[in-house]
Design an enzyme around this catalytic site. Structure first.
Site, PDB file in Angstrom:
ATOM      1  N   PHE A  21       0.872  -1.142  -0.062  1.00 55.56           N
ATOM      2  CA  PHE A  21       0.164   0.245   0.075  1.00 55.56           C
ATOM      3  C   PHE A  21       0.903   1.312  -0.071  1.00 55.56           C
ATOM      4  CE2 PHE A  21      -2.109   2.819   3.559  1.00 55.56           C
ATOM      5  CZ  PHE A  21      -2.918   3.519   2.599  1.00 55.56           C
ATOM      6  N   PHE A  55      10.325  -0.533   3.453  1.00 52.55           N
ATOM      7  CA  PHE A  55       8.911  -0.764   3.778  1.00 52.55           C
ATOM      8  C   PHE A  55       8.556  -2.043   3.901  1.00 52.55           C
ATOM      9  CE2 PHE A  55       8.877   3.049   0.660  1.00 52.55           C
ATOM     10  CZ  PHE A  55       7.977   3.968   1.365  1.00 52.55           C
ATOM     11  N   THR A 103       6.738   3.019  12.747  1.00 44.19           N
ATOM     12  CA  THR A 103       5.278   2.872  12.978  1.00 44.19           C
ATOM     13  C   THR A 103       5.298   3.591  14.348  1.00 44.19           C
ATOM     14  OG1 THR A 103       3.305   2.254  13.395  1.00 44.19           O
ATOM     15  CG2 THR A 103       5.283   0.709  13.522  1.00 44.19           C
ATOM     16  N   ASP A 104       4.226   4.365  14.532  1.00 43.71           N
ATOM     17  CA  ASP A 104       3.949   5.131  16.031  1.00 43.71           C
ATOM     18  C   ASP A 104       3.637   3.943  16.906  1.00 43.71           C
ATOM     19  OD1 ASP A 104       1.353   4.595  15.157  1.00 43.71           O
ATOM     20  OD2 ASP A 104       0.421   6.465  15.408  1.00 43.71           O
ATOM     21  N   TYR A 124       3.276  -7.210  16.513  1.00 43.59           N
ATOM     22  CA  TYR A 124       3.575  -6.557  15.076  1.00 43.59           C
ATOM     23  C   TYR A 124       4.293  -5.339  15.665  1.00 43.59           C
ATOM     24  CZ  TYR A 124       3.355  -2.641  11.943  1.00 43.59           C
ATOM     25  OH  TYR A 124       3.460  -1.562  11.178  1.00 43.59           O
ATOM     26  N   LEU A 172      -8.764  -1.122   8.940  1.00 43.48           N
ATOM     27  CA  LEU A 172      -9.897  -0.595   9.159  1.00 43.48           C
ATOM     28  C   LEU A 172     -10.825  -0.101   8.257  1.00 43.48           C
ATOM     29  CD1 LEU A 172     -12.079  -0.218  11.767  1.00 43.48           C
ATOM     30  CD2 LEU A 172     -11.187   2.096  11.726  1.00 43.48           C
ATOM     31  N   PRO A 179     -17.431  -5.065  11.513  1.00 48.79           N
ATOM     32  CA  PRO A 179     -17.229  -5.530  12.905  1.00 48.79           C
ATOM     33  C   PRO A 179     -16.068  -4.434  13.576  1.00 48.79           C
ATOM     34  CG  PRO A 179     -15.705  -6.673  11.101  1.00 48.79           C
ATOM     35  CD  PRO A 179     -16.810  -5.682  10.255  1.00 48.79           C
ATOM     36  N   GLY A 208      -5.111  -7.250  23.759  1.00 47.28           N
ATOM     37  CA  GLY A 208      -4.244  -6.203  24.145  1.00 47.28           C
ATOM     38  C   GLY A 208      -4.370  -4.747  23.190  1.00 47.28           C
ATOM     39  N   HIS A 209      -5.458  -4.543  22.821  1.00 48.12           N
ATOM     40  CA  HIS A 209      -5.926  -3.515  21.954  1.00 48.12           C
ATOM     41  C   HIS A 209      -5.425  -2.023  22.360  1.00 48.12           C
ATOM     42  CE1 HIS A 209      -9.400  -1.666  19.384  1.00 48.12           C
ATOM     43  NE2 HIS A 209      -8.229  -1.429  19.037  1.00 48.12           N
TER      44      HIS A 209
HETATM   45  P1  NAD Z   1       1.419  -3.696   3.174  1.00 48.02           P
HETATM   46  O1  NAD Z   1       1.271  -4.831   4.056  1.00 48.02           O
HETATM   47  O2  NAD Z   1       0.544  -3.129   2.211  1.00 48.02           O
HETATM   48  O3  NAD Z   1       2.806  -3.973   2.396  1.00 48.02           O
HETATM   49  C1  NAD Z   1       3.973  -4.656   2.862  1.00 48.02           C
HETATM   50  C2  NAD Z   1       4.560  -5.230   1.480  1.00 48.02           C
HETATM   51  O4  NAD Z   1       6.046  -5.732   1.875  1.00 48.02           O
HETATM   52  C3  NAD Z   1       3.981  -6.176   0.404  1.00 48.02           C
HETATM   53  O5  NAD Z   1       4.344  -5.542  -0.813  1.00 48.02           O
HETATM   54  C4  NAD Z   1       4.794  -7.366   0.756  1.00 48.02           C
HETATM   55  O6  NAD Z   1       4.639  -8.078  -0.525  1.00 48.02           O
HETATM   56  C5  NAD Z   1       6.366  -6.783   1.031  1.00 48.02           C
HETATM   57  N1  NAD Z   1       7.031  -7.884   1.893  1.00 48.02           N
HETATM   58  C6  NAD Z   1       6.510  -8.536   2.982  1.00 48.02           C
HETATM   59  N2  NAD Z   1       7.438  -9.262   3.433  1.00 48.02           N
HETATM   60  C7  NAD Z   1       8.541  -9.218   2.468  1.00 48.02           C
HETATM   61  C8  NAD Z   1       9.833  -9.786   2.593  1.00 48.02           C
HETATM   62  N3  NAD Z   1      10.147 -10.644   3.427  1.00 48.02           N
HETATM   63  N4  NAD Z   1      10.483  -9.636   1.635  1.00 48.02           N
HETATM   64  C9  NAD Z   1      10.166  -8.574   0.458  1.00 48.02           C
HETATM   65  N5  NAD Z   1       8.822  -8.016   0.806  1.00 48.02           N
HETATM   66  C10 NAD Z   1       8.255  -8.132   1.526  1.00 48.02           C
HETATM   67  O7  NAD Z   1       2.137  -2.722   4.200  1.00 48.02           O
HETATM   68  P2  NAD Z   1       1.898  -1.131   4.354  1.00 48.02           P
HETATM   69  O8  NAD Z   1       0.569  -0.697   5.117  1.00 48.02           O
HETATM   70  O9  NAD Z   1       2.193  -0.541   2.955  1.00 48.02           O
HETATM   71  O10 NAD Z   1       3.291  -0.814   5.198  1.00 48.02           O
HETATM   72  C11 NAD Z   1       4.270  -0.280   4.657  1.00 48.02           C
HETATM   73  C12 NAD Z   1       5.232  -0.064   5.812  1.00 48.02           C
HETATM   74  O11 NAD Z   1       4.999   1.066   6.701  1.00 48.02           O
HETATM   75  C13 NAD Z   1       5.537  -1.225   6.782  1.00 48.02           C
HETATM   76  O12 NAD Z   1       6.850  -1.406   7.384  1.00 48.02           O
HETATM   77  C14 NAD Z   1       4.666  -0.671   7.897  1.00 48.02           C
HETATM   78  O13 NAD Z   1       4.990  -1.374   9.226  1.00 48.02           O
HETATM   79  C15 NAD Z   1       5.003   0.684   7.974  1.00 48.02           C
HETATM   80  N6  NAD Z   1       3.807   1.490   8.323  1.00 48.02           N
HETATM   81  C16 NAD Z   1       2.354   1.185   7.825  1.00 48.02           C
HETATM   82  C17 NAD Z   1       1.265   2.105   8.409  1.00 48.02           C
HETATM   83  C18 NAD Z   1       0.002   1.931   8.091  1.00 48.02           C
HETATM   84  O14 NAD Z   1      -0.868   2.408   8.615  1.00 48.02           O
HETATM   85  N7  NAD Z   1      -0.236   0.964   6.901  1.00 48.02           N
HETATM   86  C19 NAD Z   1       1.678   3.200   9.331  1.00 48.02           C
HETATM   87  C20 NAD Z   1       3.155   3.384   9.714  1.00 48.02           C
HETATM   88  C21 NAD Z   1       3.893   2.868   9.173  1.00 48.02           C
HETATM   89  O1  TDX Z   2     -12.253  -4.962  11.552  1.00 56.73           O
HETATM   90  C1  TDX Z   2     -11.519  -4.333  12.408  1.00 56.73           C
HETATM   91  N1  TDX Z   2     -12.339  -3.698  13.351  1.00 56.73           N
HETATM   92  C2  TDX Z   2     -11.689  -2.764  14.295  1.00 56.73           C
HETATM   93  O2  TDX Z   2     -12.527  -2.147  15.221  1.00 56.73           O
HETATM   94  C3  TDX Z   2     -10.362  -3.833  12.319  1.00 56.73           C
HETATM   95  C4  TDX Z   2      -9.525  -4.632  11.077  1.00 56.73           C
HETATM   96  C5  TDX Z   2      -9.709  -2.824  13.175  1.00 56.73           C
HETATM   97  N2  TDX Z   2     -10.470  -2.395  14.123  1.00 56.73           N
HETATM   98  C6  TDX Z   2      -9.972  -1.310  14.894  1.00 56.73           C
HETATM   99  C7  TDX Z   2      -8.669  -1.603  15.450  1.00 56.73           C
HETATM  100  C8  TDX Z   2      -7.811  -0.183  15.667  1.00 56.73           C
HETATM  101  O3  TDX Z   2      -8.161   0.312  16.879  1.00 56.73           O
HETATM  102  O4  TDX Z   2      -9.560  -0.296  14.132  1.00 56.73           O
HETATM  103  C9  TDX Z   2      -8.315   0.664  14.506  1.00 56.73           C
HETATM  104  C10 TDX Z   2      -7.407   0.383  13.185  1.00 56.73           C
HETATM  105  O5  TDX Z   2      -7.095  -1.029  13.118  1.00 56.73           O
HETATM  106  P1  TDX Z   2      -5.897  -1.450  11.966  1.00 56.73           P
HETATM  107  O6  TDX Z   2      -6.522  -0.853  10.486  1.00 56.73           O
HETATM  108  O7  TDX Z   2      -5.868  -3.026  12.073  1.00 56.73           O
HETATM  109  O8  TDX Z   2      -4.852  -0.513  12.268  1.00 56.73           O
HETATM  110  P2  TDX Z   2      -3.814  -0.532  13.395  1.00 56.73           P
HETATM  111  O9  TDX Z   2      -3.876  -1.570  14.659  1.00 56.73           O
HETATM  112  O10 TDX Z   2      -3.992   0.847  14.221  1.00 56.73           O
HETATM  113  O11 TDX Z   2      -2.345  -0.449  12.844  1.00 56.73           O
HETATM  114  C11 TDX Z   2      -2.160   0.290  11.729  1.00 56.73           C
HETATM  115  O12 TDX Z   2      -1.357   1.520  11.977  1.00 56.73           O
HETATM  116  C12 TDX Z   2      -0.130   1.419  12.313  1.00 56.73           C
HETATM  117  C13 TDX Z   2      -1.519  -0.344  10.652  1.00 56.73           C
HETATM  118  O13 TDX Z   2      -2.007  -1.594  10.343  1.00 56.73           O
HETATM  119  C14 TDX Z   2      -0.009  -0.707  10.811  1.00 56.73           C
HETATM  120  O14 TDX Z   2       0.765  -0.966  10.009  1.00 56.73           O
HETATM  121  C15 TDX Z   2       0.426   0.713  11.059  1.00 56.73           C
HETATM  122  O15 TDX Z   2       2.154   0.529  11.719  1.00 56.73           O
END
Ligand code: NAD
Ligand code: TDX
Length: 338
Positions: A12, A81, A125-126, A150, A190, A205, A275-276
């Site tokens: 993403f 990433f 990540t935060d 995680y 979410l 959910p 552990g939410h």
């Molecule tokens: P994502 O799960 O959408 O994408 C992760 C990507 O990494 C995928 O393309 C996957 O194929 C690749 N990958 C996984 N394991 C691998 C491996 N062993 N070798 C090579 N590639 C591999 O994740 P995202 O939401 O795009 O997050 C990207 C980064 O940002 C992560 O490090 C995550 O911790 C961090 N992050 C995400 C968020 C968020 O809200 N999504 C917030 C803060 C930080």
């Molecule tokens: O079905 C759901 N119902 C629900 O209530 C899901 C999937 C989540 N939730 C709640 C849990 C969290 O309080 O919504 C909030 C957000 O959940 P997620 O989208 O799973 O994100 P979170 O756990 O906050 O983590 C995300 O932000 C930081 C990313 O997945 C991480 O990759 C990033 O580092």
């Protein structure tokens, strides 16, 4: 040409960053190294795949052989990433998080040190800071208190990066961003989960009482912050990135239903995540004061645009919601949803 290695670029945020970087930096050549897990999807980069400055290499950051091959030529910069990124999956199956997020990061550091890079950016990540009560913010100096497998794996990676900087002068930077939203987010998180479930008239959910708070940032703002830190951040420093948009989960879910003109009857409160974490809130004043970055997207506007993107891109999410996703969904929600 500046040779930039982006790991996890088929996910993403990584795909958003690659598209942004190719547009903003005409002298960059970007290689996307990704193992294509369930979360990696080359469809996310269809629009740039013919760009001569973009290359894709399939491989695993935790695999020594793949990395030795990848680093047979040196890189100017590396942006990591690649990660297992979903908290609920880490509760069900922590081992892949340890392998990719911790072992994979150390292997990348080792290869980057061996061959020499100008800059290495670890996308963190935060969540590494743990959970906040009603007041206060995460600062870069806040102690790390991760609560899920995680976030513990991401915190471990941050510490390995820090150690490489302090021990070897490895030119590392770390960014810690809050919850991202936007196009191409896998519908286990979410916002895209709720949008796609609503579009399919499935239950929505909500964990616990829905009062957990997240600080939402548009993925475009995150990509711009990463480019800023990579180019102008001080080596060895950590930078917090936030969206200034704290919302309770239930507020977000109701806003989605309202935008779609759907009834709130589909909301189903389910067993809480173990552990939410209660609340995340980021102080990103360092980014603003030192690097002049601040988020530009207003949450409700960005959310509306994101919902419209999912409405317009049904084939994308229908295809990723098949196969392995369905198995995961059953394991995750089977016993929670009535
Ligand atoms: P994502 O799960 O959408 O994408 C992760 C990507 O990494 C995928 O393309 C996957 O194929 C690749 N990958 C996984 N394991 C691998 C491996 N062993 N070798 C090579 N590639 C591999 O994740 P995202 O939401 O795009 O997050 C990207 C980064 O940002 C992560 O490090 C995550 O911790 C961090 N992050 C995400 C968020 C968020 O809200 N999504 C917030 C803060 C930080
Ligand atoms: O079905 C759901 N119902 C629900 O209530 C899901 C999937 C989540 N939730 C709640 C849990 C969290 O309080 O919504 C909030 C957000 O959940 P997620 O989208 O799973 O994100 P979170 O756990 O906050 O983590 C995300 O932000 C930081 C990313 O997945 C991480 O990759 C990033 O580092």
């Amino acid at each position: 040409m500046t040779r930039v290695l982006v790991t996890g670029g088929a996910g993403f945020i990584g795909s958003n960053f690659i598209r942004f970087a190719l547009k903003e930096r005409s002298d960059w050549q970007v290689t996307n190294f990704d193992s294509l897990t369930y979360a990696g999807n080359l469809e996310n980069l269809r629009d740039v795949e013919r760009d001569a400055r973009y290359h894709f290499v399939k491989g695993d950051i935790a695999c020594e052989k793949d990395l030795t091959q990848l680093f047979s030529e040196p890189w100017d910069a590396v942006v990591n990433f690649a990660a297992e990124s979903h908290v609920d999956r880490s509760i069900l199956d922590p081992m892949s998080f340890v392998t990719t997020n911790i072992l994979g990061t150390q292997r990348l550091i080792d290869q980057a040190r061996r061959t020499g890079v100008d800059r290495y950016l670890q996308v963190s990540t935060d969540e590494v800071y743990g959970s906040l009560g009603k007041r206060g913010y995460f600062h870069e100096t806040t102690p790390l208190q991760p609560n899920s497998p995680y976030s513990a794996s991401k915190a471990s990676a941050d510490l390995l990066v820090r150690a490489a900087f302090h021990t070897h002068g490895f030119p590392a930077l770390v960014t810690r961003c809050s919850n991202n939203y936007g196009p191409f987010q896998f519908p286990e998180k979410l916002i895209p989960l709720m949008i796609t479930n609503a579009l399919e008239d499935k239950p929505l959910p909500v964990y616990g009482d829905g009062m957990n708070i997240r600080d939402w940032i548009h993925v475009d703002d995150h990509s711009r912050a990463i480019l800023t830190v990579l180019e102008r951040g001080t080596i060895g420093e950590v930078y917090n990135i936030g969206g200034n948009a704290e919302r309770a989960n239930i507020q977000v879910v109701k806003a989605i239903l309202k935008h779609l003109g759907k009834s709130e009857d589909s909301i189903q409160f389910v067993t809480d995540r173990p552990g939410h974490d209660q609340r995340y809130a980021i102080d990103s004043s360092k980014m603003q004061e030192e690097l002049g970055w601040e988020p530009q997207h207003e949450f409700e506007v960005g959310l509306g645009q994101t919902i419209d993107w999912y409405l317009a891109n049904r084939p994308w999410w229908e295809s990723v919601r098949s196969g392995e996703y369905r198995e995961y969904f059953e394991r995750q929600y089977g016993s929670r949803l009535a």
